[in-house]
Write a protein that holds these residues in place. Structure first.
Motif, PDB file in Angstrom:
ATOM      1  N   SER A   1       0.830  -1.189   0.000  1.00 54.21           N
ATOM      2  CA  SER A   1       0.000   0.000   0.000  1.00 54.21           C
ATOM      3  C   SER A   1       0.875   1.253   0.000  1.00 54.21           C
ATOM      4  N   TRP A   2       0.383   2.269  -0.673  1.00 54.26           N
ATOM      5  CA  TRP A   2       1.087   3.547  -0.719  1.00 54.26           C
ATOM      6  C   TRP A   2       0.590   4.519   0.345  1.00 54.26           C
ATOM      7  N   GLU A   3      -0.323   4.078   1.208  1.00 60.51           N
ATOM      8  CA  GLU A   3      -0.946   4.976   2.186  1.00 60.51           C
ATOM      9  C   GLU A   3       0.086   5.651   3.086  1.00 60.51           C
ATOM     10  N   CYS A   4       1.136   4.934   3.457  1.00 63.91           N
ATOM     11  CA  CYS A   4       2.115   5.486   4.393  1.00 63.91           C
ATOM     12  C   CYS A   4       2.843   6.704   3.823  1.00 63.91           C
ATOM     13  N   PHE A   5       2.869   6.828   2.488  1.00 63.90           N
ATOM     14  CA  PHE A   5       3.563   7.957   1.869  1.00 63.90           C
ATOM     15  C   PHE A   5       2.758   9.252   1.914  1.00 63.90           C
ATOM     16  N   LYS A   6       1.473   9.130   2.123  1.00 67.54           N
ATOM     17  CA  LYS A   6       0.611  10.312   2.073  1.00 67.54           C
ATOM     18  C   LYS A   6       0.911  11.299   3.193  1.00 67.54           C
ATOM     19  N   GLN A   7       1.536  10.817   4.269  1.00 67.52           N
ATOM     20  CA  GLN A   7       1.891  11.725   5.368  1.00 67.52           C
ATOM     21  C   GLN A   7       2.990  12.706   4.962  1.00 67.52           C
ATOM     22  N   PHE A   8       3.700  12.398   3.870  1.00 66.60           N
ATOM     23  CA  PHE A   8       4.802  13.256   3.426  1.00 66.60           C
ATOM     24  C   PHE A   8       4.374  14.240   2.339  1.00 66.60           C
ATOM     25  N   GLU A  10       1.551  14.908  -1.364  1.00 68.95           N
ATOM     26  CA  GLU A  10       0.681  14.354  -2.402  1.00 68.95           C
ATOM     27  C   GLU A  10       1.405  13.248  -3.173  1.00 68.95           C
ATOM     28  N   ILE A  11       0.699  12.166  -3.454  1.00 66.54           N
ATOM     29  CA  ILE A  11       1.289  11.051  -4.186  1.00 66.54           C
ATOM     30  C   ILE A  11       0.323  10.576  -5.262  1.00 66.54           C
ATOM     31  N   THR A  12       0.850  10.288  -6.434  1.00 69.82           N
ATOM     32  CA  THR A  12       0.054   9.754  -7.547  1.00 69.82           C
ATOM     33  C   THR A  12       0.714   8.472  -8.031  1.00 69.82           C
ATOM     34  N   VAL A  13      -0.082   7.425  -8.209  1.00 70.40           N
ATOM     35  CA  VAL A  13       0.442   6.106  -8.598  1.00 70.40           C
ATOM     36  C   VAL A  13      -0.040   5.745 -10.001  1.00 70.40           C
ATOM     37  N   TYR A  14       0.876   5.320 -10.837  1.00 67.89           N
ATOM     38  CA  TYR A  14       0.552   4.865 -12.190  1.00 67.89           C
ATOM     39  C   TYR A  14       0.999   3.409 -12.325  1.00 67.89           C
ATOM     40  N   PRO A  15       0.066   2.469 -12.484  1.00 63.33           N
ATOM     41  CA  PRO A  15       0.421   1.048 -12.566  1.00 63.33           C
ATOM     42  C   PRO A  15       1.367   0.705 -13.712  1.00 63.33           C
ATOM     43  N   GLU A  21       7.557   9.911 -23.435  1.00 57.96           N
ATOM     44  CA  GLU A  21       6.633  11.046 -23.362  1.00 57.96           C
ATOM     45  C   GLU A  21       5.678  10.893 -22.189  1.00 57.96           C
ATOM     46  N   GLU A  22       5.202   9.679 -21.996  1.00 60.02           N
ATOM     47  CA  GLU A  22       4.298   9.397 -20.880  1.00 60.02           C
ATOM     48  C   GLU A  22       5.019   9.609 -19.553  1.00 60.02           C
ATOM     49  N   THR A  23       6.272   9.201 -19.492  1.00 60.59           N
ATOM     50  CA  THR A  23       7.068   9.388 -18.276  1.00 60.59           C
ATOM     51  C   THR A  23       7.204  10.866 -17.942  1.00 60.59           C
ATOM     52  N   ILE A  24       7.557  11.668 -18.940  1.00 60.83           N
ATOM     53  CA  ILE A  24       7.724  13.117 -18.732  1.00 60.83           C
ATOM     54  C   ILE A  24       6.419  13.746 -18.265  1.00 60.83           C
ATOM     55  N   GLN A  25       5.329  13.378 -18.901  1.00 59.93           N
ATOM     56  CA  GLN A  25       4.025  13.940 -18.557  1.00 59.93           C
ATOM     57  C   GLN A  25       3.632  13.590 -17.120  1.00 59.93           C
ATOM     58  N   ARG A  26       3.881  12.353 -16.740  1.00 59.26           N
ATOM     59  CA  ARG A  26       3.446  11.903 -15.416  1.00 59.26           C
ATOM     60  C   ARG A  26       4.335  12.434 -14.295  1.00 59.26           C
ATOM     61  N   ILE A  27       5.620  12.571 -14.539  1.00 63.50           N
ATOM     62  CA  ILE A  27       6.485  13.164 -13.514  1.00 63.50           C
ATOM     63  C   ILE A  27       6.129  14.631 -13.328  1.00 63.50           C
ATOM     64  N   ALA A 291       3.258  -6.302  -6.474  1.00 68.72           N
ATOM     65  CA  ALA A 291       1.804  -6.236  -6.390  1.00 68.72           C
ATOM     66  C   ALA A 291       1.375  -5.260  -5.304  1.00 68.72           C
ATOM     67  N   ASP A 292       2.161  -5.219  -4.224  1.00 71.22           N
ATOM     68  CA  ASP A 292       1.834  -4.317  -3.118  1.00 71.22           C
ATOM     69  C   ASP A 292       2.204  -2.865  -3.441  1.00 71.22           C
ATOM     70  N   ASN A 293       3.266  -2.686  -4.235  1.00 71.35           N
ATOM     71  CA  ASN A 293       3.807  -1.349  -4.428  1.00 71.35           C
ATOM     72  C   ASN A 293       3.579  -0.766  -5.813  1.00 71.35           C
ATOM     73  N   ARG A 294       3.255  -1.609  -6.800  1.00 68.82           N
ATOM     74  CA  ARG A 294       2.935  -1.163  -8.148  1.00 68.82           C
ATOM     75  C   ARG A 294       4.140  -0.588  -8.896  1.00 68.82           C
ATOM     76  N   ASP A 295       4.195  -0.839 -10.190  1.00 73.33           N
ATOM     77  CA  ASP A 295       5.167  -0.172 -11.071  1.00 73.33           C
ATOM     78  C   ASP A 295       4.686   1.255 -11.265  1.00 73.33           C
ATOM     79  N   SER A 296       5.540   2.227 -11.003  1.00 68.24           N
ATOM     80  CA  SER A 296       5.033   3.589 -11.100  1.00 68.24           C
ATOM     81  C   SER A 296       6.156   4.601 -11.283  1.00 68.24           C
ATOM     82  N   VAL A 297       5.719   5.818 -11.619  1.00 62.16           N
ATOM     83  CA  VAL A 297       6.572   6.992 -11.518  1.00 62.16           C
ATOM     84  C   VAL A 297       5.778   8.016 -10.753  1.00 62.16           C
TER      85      VAL A 297
END
Length: 297
Positions: A1-8, A10-15, A21-27, A291-297
């Motif tokens: 789960s990414w919930e623990c990061f929310k205390q630091f 805003e966080i956005t997860v992309y599976p 181009e997608e990487t640049i846009q999402r970062i 599976a718990d942490n997801r592939d993301s940027v």
């Protein structure tokens, strides 16, 4: 789960992220990038000037342009020890499968082959005992050391080739040519660097013993020069399902399974020398983590 990061913040997860181009846009204007198997190129960093930290959710960090990150004083972190024991165990598991063909034997027994065998002892393939044989480990970091410990417990002699020699280790360090010529089993555990790119090529294969087994727990296409081995083949024909057999100029035989999962080399008088690709195995071993942490940027 990414919930623990929310205390630091805003966080956005992309599976899944597939293109630069997608990487640049999402970062975008993010400060911290957490990723797995997503290339962070110089162009990405140039397009995302607010990045202050890059965290790779894996051991390998070759997907990041380290020089470009260094120029911008951006630290790059990885996870060096999360899979050490799992990968070492799987390496030995594949080695034992090659030595005893346990899966094949199990299927034969279930098909009634032992039941109808006139002898009490039944086997359908040659069996290989590891005790007394030599294991050569290329890359003697955490995983290499763990593999060496298990090999020693199995009664094998262990040789190591590594860019750094760690004092106090119960192993004999040798040069690469010595390791290739003396080892019955060779296990690759080196990171992907320019000096390890296609480390195992036709020249290296020619120095290996007849019957040597090569287990690759790294990047198959990068550390093993499969394309080069194919180029020196003078004949290619199907051997069995999904396998193509190549006859080399020196008469040796190479069997390559589709997608590079297993390369089976037969040298000299047909003694099997085999290469097991484990790059896919590492992904399977870390499936729960991803599976718990997801592939993301």
């Amino acid at each position: 789960s990414w919930e623990c990061f929310k205390q630091f913040g805003e966080i956005t997860v992309y599976p899944r992220t597939h293109t630069e181009e997608e990487t640049i846009q999402r970062i975008g204007d993010a400060d911290i990038v957490l990723l797995n198997k997503v290339p962070i190129t110089k162009r990405v960093l140039e397009s995302c000037p607010t990045v202050k930290l890059i965290c790779c959710l894996a051991t390998g960090y070759n997907v990041v342009d380290i020089d470009a990150a260094r120029e911008r004083n951006i630290p790059v972190c990885n996870v060096p020890a999360y899979s050490t024991q799992s990968v070492a165990q799987f390496t030995i598991g594949l080695l034992l499968e090659l030595c005893h063909r346990i899966g094949h034997h199990d299927q034969m027994v279930h098909n009634g082959a032992w039941e109808h065998c006139p002898n009490f002892c039944f086997w359908d393939t040659p069996q290989m005992e590891l005790a007394g044989k030599t294991m050569g480990i290329i890359g003697y970091g955490r995983i290499g050391q763990a593999v060496g410990a298990i090999a020693t417990a199995l009664g094998m002699r262990v040789l190591a080739y590594s860019r750094s020699h760690r004092p106090g280790m119960d192993v004999k360090y040798v040069d690469l040519d010595t390791l290739l010529t003396r080892s019955d089993v060779i296990s690759l555990h080196c990171p992907l660097f320019p000096e390890t790119h296609q480390l195992i090529n036709a020249d290296a294969i020619s120095k290996m013993k007849d019957g040597a087994i090569l287990c690759n727990a790294g990047h198959f296409d990068c550390e093993v020069d499969v394309a080069g081995l194919k180029e020196i083949a003078k004949e290619a024909k199907p051997a069995r399902k999904n396998i193509v057999g190549y006859t080399l100029e020196n008469g040796n035989r190479i069997y390559i399974i589709a997608e590079g999962r297993l390369v089976n080399l037969a040298a000299g008088d047909g003694h099997p020398a085999e290469i097991m690709d484990m790059s896919f195995a590492i992904q399977a071993l870390s499936a729960k983590y991803l599976a718990d942490n997801r592939d993301s940027v």
